[in-house]
Each structure stands twice: as C-alpha cells, then as structure tokens.
Design an enzyme around this catalytic site. Structure first.
Site, PDB file in Angstrom:
ATOM      1  N   ASP A  25      62.424  39.755  -0.446  1.00  0.00           N
ATOM      2  CA  ASP A  25      61.497  40.269   0.567  1.00  0.00           C
ATOM      3  C   ASP A  25      60.669  41.447   0.046  1.00  0.00           C
ATOM      4  OD1 ASP A  25      63.377  42.262   0.437  1.00  0.00           O
ATOM      5  OD2 ASP A  25      63.865  42.251   2.576  1.00  0.00           O
ATOM      6  N   ALA A  64      68.129  36.445  -1.461  1.00  0.00           N
ATOM      7  CA  ALA A  64      67.314  35.941  -0.353  1.00  0.00           C
ATOM      8  C   ALA A  64      68.189  35.244   0.681  1.00  0.00           C
ATOM      9  CB  ALA A  64      66.266  34.973  -0.891  1.00  0.00           C
ATOM     10  N   ARG A  71      64.329  40.715  12.193  1.00  0.00           N
ATOM     11  CA  ARG A  71      63.178  41.436  12.744  1.00  0.00           C
ATOM     12  C   ARG A  71      61.849  40.685  12.605  1.00  0.00           C
ATOM     13  NH1 ARG A  71      63.996  47.044   9.970  1.00  0.00           N
ATOM     14  NH2 ARG A  71      65.360  45.793   8.649  1.00  0.00           N
ATOM     15  N   ASN A  75      65.692  54.211  -3.659  1.00  0.00           N
ATOM     16  CA  ASN A  75      65.994  52.962  -4.349  1.00  0.00           C
ATOM     17  C   ASN A  75      65.087  51.849  -3.814  1.00  0.00           C
ATOM     18  OD1 ASN A  75      67.219  50.812  -5.654  1.00  0.00           O
ATOM     19  ND2 ASN A  75      68.918  50.673  -4.178  1.00  0.00           N
TER      20      ASN A  75
HETATM   21  C1  UD1 Z   1      68.897  47.902   0.065  1.00  0.00           C
HETATM   22  C2  UD1 Z   1      69.559  48.923  -0.855  1.00  0.00           C
HETATM   23  C3  UD1 Z   1      68.938  50.284  -0.610  1.00  0.00           C
HETATM   24  C4  UD1 Z   1      67.450  50.224  -0.869  1.00  0.00           C
HETATM   25  C5  UD1 Z   1      66.817  49.140  -0.015  1.00  0.00           C
HETATM   26  C6  UD1 Z   1      65.389  48.941  -0.443  1.00  0.00           C
HETATM   27  C7  UD1 Z   1      71.847  48.168  -1.189  1.00  0.00           C
HETATM   28  C8  UD1 Z   1      73.271  48.360  -0.828  1.00  0.00           C
HETATM   29  N1  UD1 Z   1      70.987  48.938  -0.560  1.00  0.00           N
HETATM   30  O1  UD1 Z   1      69.195  48.281   1.400  1.00  0.00           O
HETATM   31  O2  UD1 Z   1      69.518  51.246  -1.467  1.00  0.00           O
HETATM   32  O3  UD1 Z   1      66.840  51.474  -0.611  1.00  0.00           O
HETATM   33  O4  UD1 Z   1      67.486  47.888  -0.195  1.00  0.00           O
HETATM   34  O5  UD1 Z   1      64.745  48.046   0.416  1.00  0.00           O
HETATM   35  O6  UD1 Z   1      71.542  47.366  -2.045  1.00  0.00           O
HETATM   36  N2  UD1 Z   1      71.106  40.240   0.902  1.00  0.00           N
HETATM   37  C9  UD1 Z   1      71.811  39.090   0.638  1.00  0.00           C
HETATM   38  N3  UD1 Z   1      73.117  39.026   0.959  1.00  0.00           N
HETATM   39  C10 UD1 Z   1      73.793  40.080   1.508  1.00  0.00           C
HETATM   40  C11 UD1 Z   1      73.058  41.256   1.774  1.00  0.00           C
HETATM   41  C12 UD1 Z   1      71.740  41.320   1.448  1.00  0.00           C
HETATM   42  O7  UD1 Z   1      71.254  38.122   0.126  1.00  0.00           O
HETATM   43  O8  UD1 Z   1      74.998  39.939   1.751  1.00  0.00           O
HETATM   44  C13 UD1 Z   1      69.702  40.293   0.528  1.00  0.00           C
HETATM   45  C14 UD1 Z   1      68.802  40.386   1.747  1.00  0.00           C
HETATM   46  O9  UD1 Z   1      68.377  39.121   2.183  1.00  0.00           O
HETATM   47  C15 UD1 Z   1      67.621  41.212   1.215  1.00  0.00           C
HETATM   48  C16 UD1 Z   1      68.260  42.075   0.137  1.00  0.00           C
HETATM   49  O10 UD1 Z   1      69.467  41.456  -0.209  1.00  0.00           O
HETATM   50  O11 UD1 Z   1      66.663  40.394   0.603  1.00  0.00           O
HETATM   51  C17 UD1 Z   1      68.480  43.512   0.602  1.00  0.00           C
HETATM   52  O12 UD1 Z   1      69.402  43.543   1.649  1.00  0.00           O
HETATM   53  P1  UD1 Z   1      69.250  44.530   2.851  1.00  0.00           P
HETATM   54  O13 UD1 Z   1      70.372  44.303   3.772  1.00  0.00           O
HETATM   55  O14 UD1 Z   1      67.879  44.433   3.404  1.00  0.00           O
HETATM   56  O15 UD1 Z   1      69.438  45.927   2.129  1.00  0.00           O
HETATM   57  P2  UD1 Z   1      68.981  47.330   2.679  1.00  0.00           P
HETATM   58  O16 UD1 Z   1      69.921  47.793   3.701  1.00  0.00           O
HETATM   59  O17 UD1 Z   1      67.553  47.322   3.016  1.00  0.00           O
HETATM   60 CA    CA Z   2      65.932  45.729   3.490  1.00  0.00          CA
END
Ligand code: UD1
Ligand code: CA
Length: 506
Positions: free
Chosen positions: A108, A12, A18, A173
């Site tokens: 989320d 999180a 957005r 995923n």
């Molecule tokens: C991720 C998945 C994707 C999947 C999708 C589903 C990965 C690499 N990709 O993509 O395969 O289909 O979710 O919704 O996992 N977050 C952190 N720190 C970071 C990056 C992310 O805490 O450095 C948290 C974000 O706040 C969020 C979650 O991890 O709650 C997912 O990150 P996000 O960047 O939204 O991943 P997606 O690109 O959507």
């Molecule tokens: Ca996402």
C-alpha cells in the site's frame, strides 16, 4: 549493485478496512494500475529478480490480479494476520532460497521509487545487515519512530509503545527495509509479540540485529515516496502525486502540455516528442503516440496507437484498437474503435468508425456511421483508399467500398461498392410545386375546428351541460370515455382543469 541477487517480499495481506471497499486495498489503482503492481515495478527496477507477494484478505482475487500484472511473481498466503514480521515469514520458502538482499516492502506504498530502494541496498553492499527506509512526515502520528544513536539505528518504536520523549522524534519508519539475506530468517525468527498490540513486529529486527552486533542503519526517502494509502482520500493524493511526476517527465521529454494539471496519464502511456496536448485530455491504458501529434481539448483516448503528425479532437473518443497512421485526422465528436485509419485519411465530424479500415486519403463525411453490430455479432467495414463517403451515410457491415468509391450523402449502403463507383442508397427526392402551401392551409383549418370543439367549460358548471366534447372524448381516449361514463352515472361535477390536459393530447 547488479551482481548482488535480490528478492522483494511485498506485504499485502491486510484488509484495508478504511478503504470501505469490497476490493482488497492494494488492488485499488493509481494511473490505471493496482497500487501493489506499482510496488512490484519499483522493486524490479531496483534490481529484484524475484518478487514474493504475501496475500491473505481476498486471496483469490489477489492471486488472479497478480497473475495479470506480475505473472512471474510468487504469492504466499498468510493465513492469520499476526503482524508484519509474521507476514514476511509467510514467504520463508522464497527467502530460504538464498538471496544477497531481501527488500521488504508494503503493497500500500505505491509511490516508492527505485532510487530509495537502491540506497537501502547500497547500505547492505557496504556491510549493514539491515537498512531501514525512513522519512519525515508533516505529522509523525501513527508511525513507528526511528531511534538513533551515534549515526546508528538502535530501535524502531511503534507509536503505541513509545515513551513521551520518543513520540517527539520526527524521523519515522516508512515501513520498507533492506535486510541481508544471510541474516534475514535468523532475525525474523527471533521476533516475539510482547508489545501493546500483541503482534510480531518486523521493526523489532532492528534491536535484535543490534544485540547481535550487526550493523543497522537508516536511509531517508521523501515523504511522497513513503506515502502509505489507507483511505480513498490518500488514494487520490497519491494519484495526484503520480500524475504530477508523469506530466513533468512528459514535458521534459519534449511534449507540450498546455494545461498540465488537466491532462491525465495512465501508467503505460507512451507519448513522443513534439506532441501538443491541449487541456482536459484523458489517456487510458495502452496508448502509444509516436510524436508530432496534436491532441485537442477534451479527447478521451484508450488502447489507441497514434502514428506521427496525427490530429485528434477536440472531443474525440479513441477506443481500444484505434490505429491512426501518419497524418490521419479524427475530429470532433467522432468515435473510433478497433479500426485502422490509414495515412492522411480524415474522419472529421460526428462519426462512428468501428471494426473497420479507412483507406489512405479517404474522406468520411459528417455523421457517417459504420453499422457494425446486429445485436449478436460484429462485422467489418472496409473503405478503400481515396474513397469519399458523403455526410450522414450508414455503412451496414459487412460491406466494402472500393478504392475511390463515392457514396452519396444520406445513403444506407448495404451492398459492396466497386472501385471508383458512385453509390446512392436513398429514396429519390420528389418535389411537388404549391403542395406545401396547400398542406399548411389544410392543417391550420383542422386545428381551428378542433379548438372550437374543445372550448373550455366554466368552473362549477355541470359537465353534463356541455354537449360538444362527448363524441370526441369517447371515440379517442379510453380514459376519457371512463370519465364520461362515471360522470353520467354518478353526476360528478368536472372543472375544465380535469378535462383539458387529457384533451390536449388529441
Ligand atoms: C507499519 C510499521 C510502522 C511504520 C508504518 C509505515 C510495523 C510493525 N510497523 O505500521 O513502523 O511507520 O508501517 O506505514 O511494521 N500486513 C500483513 N500482514 C500482517 C500485518 C500487516 O500483510 O499480519 C501488511 C499490511 O497489509 C500492510 C503492511 O503490512 O500492507 C503494513 O501493515 P500495517 O498494519 O498497516 O502497519 P502499520 O501499523 O501501519
Ligand atoms: Ca499502515
């Protein structure tokens, strides 16, 4: 399942740009509870005994919120957002304590339910090192694709890194997975960042585990379970799904909802069987209804306890601390706050009861107000059992009305009334025969005289030529006096339209 220990790691740290909000994304609410709190609840009902929440953006606000909704959860700060694998590793300390299962979840994705998580945990119990939760969205765009071969998951490919053939895969995923605690750190530490985004992808552990000969599988959850929230439209969509699930649950447990789609529940609403809820009712947080109640249309209820067979509304507002005992009745356009309405008492119309007790069987007349606040402090009103408060009375707290006390309508009660006493708190009525007619005639003739004095000036006629209005205007309206003086000095012409509106206020 229960004998396997389990830690949830909930990501999180992201900003959620957005949402276009000053509030961190995962603190936006579904059914009155932050979405990340829904995720913690799901993890706990799937057997997680500890929760590690990875925070970053808005860390202070997040910490405070977590302390409220999940006081036992630990928070870990991810200083830089370098990807989902990097984020999981922010909770290294918790992971290294040693758990059988690690449930990685996203803050989320609030609609995930325990069943989907349990299925993934079951795969670990059966020997898999990683069990990824997949789903089939109507449009796979933007999601990582699950690449399978012979029933095994061999890779998760982020869309930006997909070949054209991989982009056609509809199985995606959901972001969440169960990882065997024994392998988790070793797998996560092996993740690199050589990909289109230059991030450490959690999803890479699938290929890494495969290369080590470990078993990797995918399970399937419904689209609703996997819905990720990125903007407020998706937030509303998730709210809608949550409400629909809750209404269904309520109806199956014996609650009648006349127009289910118009009834709004909170995450903690408790509502007993044989309660009937009419259309357009809102339950805010902290509502408990024992059963057999009638909640009439357009009632707004929050932080209230409602015992058996009560009758509420239509258009009632129950605020925090409203405590209705058996068969109590709070009717239309009444507000009750921090007050007990005891058994069988009736507060039926247009009333405010705040910081008070209404004794059993008491009857509160229409328009009664407890005056509980002097601008600085709140004071208590105690109304005894079986008391009768006549309509349009003001009870100025602190004050008490004894058992069976009787208050005359229109009273302002400032002193306590003993048991069974009758209290008048109003001026005595005086009736003068014929005086009404006399007054009417006097007023009518005064109006006729006034109208004659203010007869309109014809357009273009010099105001100076009109002699009568001068006296009235100067003596009564300063603005008009000003007009008069400028008129005489500059010889300006006024039309009747300049003069009349101001005169009409006389
Ligand atoms: C991720 C998945 C994707 C999947 C999708 C589903 C990965 C690499 N990709 O993509 O395969 O289909 O979710 O919704 O996992 N977050 C952190 N720190 C970071 C990056 C992310 O805490 O450095 C948290 C974000 O706040 C969020 C979650 O991890 O709650 C997912 O990150 P996000 O960047 O939204 O991943 P997606 O690109 O959507
Ligand atoms: Ca996402």
């Amino acid at each position: 399942m229960s004998q396997r220990s389990c830690l949830s790691v909930i990501l999180a740290a992201g900003e959620g740009t957005r949402m276009k909000s000053a509030l961190p994304k995962v603190l936006h609410q579904i059914a009155g509870l932050p979405m990340v709190a829904h995720v913690v609840k799901a993890a706990d009902s799937a057997g997680a005994s500890s929760d590690a929440i990875v925070i970053g953006h808005g860390a202070e606000e997040m910490r405070k919120a977590v302390a409220k909704f999940a006081p036992k959860a630990e928070t870990f700060v991810q200083e830089e957002r370098l990807g989902t694998a990097h984020a999981v590793l922010a909770a290294r300390e918790a992971i290294s304590r040693g758990y059988d299962d690690i449930l990685v979840m996203f803050g989320d994705t609030p609609l995930i339910d325990a069943e989907a998580l349990n299925l993934a945990r079951l795969k670990l119990a059966e020997g898999a090192a990683v069990a990824v939760i997949g789903f089939r969205p109507p449009l796979p765009n933007g999601y990582g694709r699950l690449v399978e071969k012979g029933g095994k998951l061999i890779a998760i490919r982020e869309e930006k890194d997909c070949s054209e053939a991989e982009k056609k895969i509809g199985f995606c995923n959901a972001g969440m997975m169960a990882v065997a605690g024994a392998h988790a750190l070793k797998l996560l530490d092996a993740v690199g960042n050589k990909n289109a985004k230059g991030e450490y992808y959690l999803t890479d552990i699938v290929e890494i585990a495969g290369a080590q000969g470990l078993d990797v599988v995918a399970t399937e959850a419904s689209f609703e379970n996997a819905l990720g929230i990125n903007n407020r439209a998706e937030l509303a969509q998730a709210e809608g799904i949550w409400q629909a699930r809750r209404r269904q649950e309520a109806m199956l447990s014996g609650v009648t909802l006349l127009a289910p789609e118009t009834v709004y529940f909170s995450h903690d609403t408790e509502i007993g069987a044989d309660t009937i809820v009419e259309p357009n009712v809102w339950f805010g947080p902290g509502v408990k209804i024992a059963g057999g109640a009638k909640i009439h249309a357009f009632s707004h209820i929050e932080g209230a306890t409602i015992a058996s067979n009560c009758d509420v509304g239509p258009f009632a507002r129950l605020r925090p601390g409203a405590d209705l005992r058996n068969k109590a009745k709070v009717g239309n356009f009444c507000e009750v706050k921090q007050a007990v309405v005891e058994e069988g008492a009736k507060v039926n119309h247009l009333t405010y009861i705040g910081d008070a007790r209404v004794g059993a069987g008491a009857n509160i007349g229409a328009g009664t107000i407890t005056c509980n606040y002097d601008g600085y402090s709140k004071f208590f009103t105690d109304i005894g059992e079986g008391a009768f408060v006549g309509s349009n009375s003001s009870l100025v707290a602190p004050v008490s009305i004894g058992k069976g006390g009787y208050i005359a309508s229109g009273s302002v009660i400032t002193e306590s009334v003993p048991d069974d006493a009758l209290a008048f708190g109003r001026a005595r009525q005086k009736t003068i025969p014929g005086k009404g007619k006399e007054l009417r005639e006097r007023f009518a003739s005064a109006r006729r005289r006034r109208r004659r004095r203010l007869a309109p000036i014809t357009d273009g006629q010099s105001a100076a030529a009109v002699s009568r209005p001068k006296v009235a205007v100067t003596s009564i309206l300063p603005t008009m006096a000003l007009l008069k003086s400028s008129r005489s000095s500059a010889g300006i012409q006024y039309s009747r339209w300049a003069l009349l509106p101001a005169c009409s206020t006389l």
